[in-house]
Design an enzyme around this catalytic site. Structure first.
Site, short mmCIF file in Angstrom:
data_model
loop_
_atom_site.label_atom_id
_atom_site.label_comp_id
_atom_site.label_asym_id
_atom_site.label_seq_id
_atom_site.Cartn_x
_atom_site.Cartn_y
_atom_site.Cartn_z
N ASP A 57 0.85 -1.20 0.00
CA ASP A 57 0.00 0.00 0.00
C ASP A 57 0.89 1.25 0.00
OD1 ASP A 57 -3.21 0.50 1.16
OD2 ASP A 57 -1.81 2.18 1.03
N ILE A 58 0.53 2.23 -0.83
CA ILE A 58 1.38 3.44 -0.91
C ILE A 58 1.18 4.39 0.28
CG2 ILE A 58 1.95 3.68 -3.36
CD1 ILE A 58 -0.49 5.56 -3.56
N HIS B 57 -10.47 -5.62 -2.31
CA HIS B 57 -9.14 -5.86 -1.75
C HIS B 57 -9.21 -6.12 -0.26
CE1 HIS B 57 -9.98 -1.53 -1.88
NE2 HIS B 57 -9.31 -1.43 -0.75
N GLN C 279 -14.37 2.62 1.71
CA GLN C 279 -13.78 2.11 0.47
C GLN C 279 -13.49 3.28 -0.46
OE1 GLN C 279 -16.05 -0.90 -1.63
NE2 GLN C 279 -14.35 -1.39 -3.00
N HIS D 51 -6.91 -5.55 3.05
CA HIS D 51 -5.72 -4.96 3.63
C HIS D 51 -5.10 -5.98 4.58
CE1 HIS D 51 -6.75 -0.60 2.76
NE2 HIS D 51 -7.96 -1.15 2.65
P1 5GP Z 1 -9.78 1.33 0.62
O1 5GP Z 1 -9.91 2.70 1.24
O2 5GP Z 1 -10.51 1.27 -0.70
O3 5GP Z 1 -10.12 0.21 1.55
O4 5GP Z 1 -8.23 1.13 0.33
C1 5GP Z 1 -7.58 1.57 -0.82
C2 5GP Z 1 -6.11 1.53 -0.53
O5 5GP Z 1 -5.42 1.66 -1.75
C3 5GP Z 1 -5.63 2.68 0.38
O6 5GP Z 1 -5.03 2.14 1.55
C4 5GP Z 1 -4.63 3.43 -0.49
O7 5GP Z 1 -3.51 3.87 0.23
C5 5GP Z 1 -4.24 2.39 -1.53
N1 5GP Z 1 -3.87 2.98 -2.81
C6 5GP Z 1 -4.53 3.99 -3.46
N2 5GP Z 1 -3.90 4.24 -4.62
C7 5GP Z 1 -2.86 3.39 -4.70
C8 5GP Z 1 -1.83 3.18 -5.69
O8 5GP Z 1 -1.75 3.84 -6.73
N3 5GP Z 1 -0.90 2.22 -5.42
C9 5GP Z 1 -0.94 1.48 -4.28
N4 5GP Z 1 0.01 0.56 -4.12
N5 5GP Z 1 -1.89 1.64 -3.33
C10 5GP Z 1 -2.83 2.58 -3.55
#
Ligand code: 5GP
Ligand code: ZN
Length: 142
Positions: free
Chosen positions: A31-32, A100, A94, A102
């Protein structure tokens, strides 16, 4: 592959990522914006939007891959614990609409760990309300 999907782009190698593991149906990458040292994401290679959309086989494969990676995280990084997290829907945090999980390593050493509980643990609910919701859900599960 879904057009305009960031994680489909990562799976396809069109968007750079720090890959951790890959098999026939899943892809894991760092994760970035890590909530802790070693925070990574496991996705199905086949696009699905979220927990309500993903097929059972892909969900099983992603979950098993996350367990395998959690074991590596514990061993290699010396994590003291691991959280698996899924956010389903914008109101549930999300932000990327490709399913995904984590995998978030947890540490006693808080210099490596920025994750905090989002609710106040140990605050009891109303037992009648809990039971009523449980009964409704019991009747609604397929
Ligand atoms: P969500 O909020 O949808 O559960 O998690 C999305 C995750 O994707 C976040 O933790 C965010 O940091 C990660 N993320 C967003 N854009 C990118 C990207 O371009 N590359 C990577 N490796 N992670 C990303
Ligand atoms: Zn996608």
């Amino acid at each position: 592959m879904s057009d305009q999907c960031l994680f489909c782009g990562i799976v396809a190698g069109e968007v750079p990522s720090a890959k951790v593991a890959e098999d026939d149906t899943t892809y894991a990458f760092m994760d970035i914006n890590p909530a802790s040292d070693g925070h990574l994401l496991v996705v199905p290679k086949r696009h699905s939007k979220d927990l309500l959309d993903i097929g059972a086989a892909d969900l099983a494969d992603v979950t098993v891959a996350a367990q395998r990676i959690a074991k590596a995280v514990s061993k290699e990084l010396g994590a003291d614990g691991v959280n698996l997290l899924n956010c389903c829907g914008a109101d549930a945090w999300q932000t990327v609409f490709h399913f995904h999980l984590h995998v978030i390593p947890r540490y006693v050493d808080k210099t490596k760990d920025r994750l905090v509980l989002p609710w106040r643990p140990g605050v009891p609910g109303d037992p009648a309300a809990i039971a009523a919701l449980g009964a409704r859900l019991s009747a609604a599960v397929d």
